[in-house]
Design an enzyme around this catalytic site. Sequence first.
Site, PDB file in Angstrom:
ATOM      1  N   TYR A 145     105.487  40.488 -32.866  1.00  0.00           N
ATOM      2  CA  TYR A 145     106.591  40.781 -33.784  1.00  0.00           C
ATOM      3  C   TYR A 145     107.948  40.573 -33.117  1.00  0.00           C
ATOM      4  O   TYR A 145     108.818  39.905 -33.681  1.00  0.00           O
ATOM      5  CB  TYR A 145     106.468  42.200 -34.342  1.00  0.00           C
ATOM      6  CG  TYR A 145     105.520  42.310 -35.518  1.00  0.00           C
ATOM      7  CD1 TYR A 145     104.513  41.360 -35.740  1.00  0.00           C
ATOM      8  CD2 TYR A 145     105.609  43.367 -36.419  1.00  0.00           C
ATOM      9  CE1 TYR A 145     103.646  41.459 -36.797  1.00  0.00           C
ATOM     10  CE2 TYR A 145     104.732  43.471 -37.498  1.00  0.00           C
ATOM     11  CZ  TYR A 145     103.754  42.513 -37.680  1.00  0.00           C
ATOM     12  OH  TYR A 145     102.891  42.617 -38.741  1.00  0.00           O
ATOM     13  N   GLU A 152     113.161  33.752 -34.892  1.00  0.00           N
ATOM     14  CA  GLU A 152     113.811  33.563 -36.193  1.00  0.00           C
ATOM     15  C   GLU A 152     115.320  33.744 -36.073  1.00  0.00           C
ATOM     16  O   GLU A 152     116.104  32.927 -36.583  1.00  0.00           O
ATOM     17  CB  GLU A 152     113.237  34.556 -37.207  1.00  0.00           C
ATOM     18  CG  GLU A 152     111.798  34.288 -37.605  1.00  0.00           C
ATOM     19  CD  GLU A 152     111.264  35.327 -38.578  1.00  0.00           C
ATOM     20  OE1 GLU A 152     112.048  35.796 -39.424  1.00  0.00           O
ATOM     21  OE2 GLU A 152     110.068  35.682 -38.489  1.00  0.00           O
TER      22      GLU A 152
END
Length: 205
Positions: A145, A152
Site C-alpha cells: 500500500y 501514484e
Amino acid sequence: MAQPEPNRYLVAYNSISASCWSVVLFNTVFLSLTLGQPFVFTKTNLITTGIQSLAVVEIINAAIGLVKSPLFTTVTQVFSRLLIVWGIHQYLPNSPANYHWTYITLCLSWSITEIIRYSYYAQHLRNDVPYWLTWLRYTTFYVLYPTGVFSEVYQILLSLDDAGFYYGWFLKVILVTYIPGFYMLYTYMIKQRKKVLGPQKVKKN
C-alpha cells in the site's frame, strides 16, 4: 449443514482478474529486467490501462449489493487508479511520469496486491482459503500500500508541468485527498488484520 453454493459469476470474475494481473506482473518484471524504461511503459501501458479499467465492475457489484464492500471506499480506490491510467498514462502521453521508474513500482505494487486480493476472494467464495493466502492478503499491504500510493503520488507530481493550468490544479486537489484516503484505508486494513489474524484466530488454527 451444507455450505451455500458460491456465486459462480463472482468466482469467475475474481479468478479472471487475478489471471489478468498476473500478466501485468510478468510483463513488468520481464521487461524491467531485459529492456527497462521507456520500453516497460510503451509495451505495457495499454494492457495495464485495460485491466485496471475492468475494476469498474467492482463498483457495480458493490452498488447492487452483490458484495459487501463499502461503496464509497470502492469508488475511491477504483477512481484513484483510473485517474493514473487514463488521466496521466493516456491523457498525458508525454509526461515524464510515464517513463520514470515509479511506473515500474506502480505496476509491481498494483499487480502483486491484486493477484493476492482476487485470489483470496475467489477462494473465500469457495470456502477454501489456505492460511498462507489469508496471511498474504492481510500482511503484504504493510509494504504494497505505501509503495503503491507513493508511486501514484509521484506519478501525479511528475505530470503537473504537462497538465496545464486547470488540469494541473485538479491534480493538486487530488493529491490533497491522498492523505486522508491513505490513512483511512491503511488503518482499516490494520483493523481487519487484527480481526482475521489476531492471537485468537491464530490459536484456533
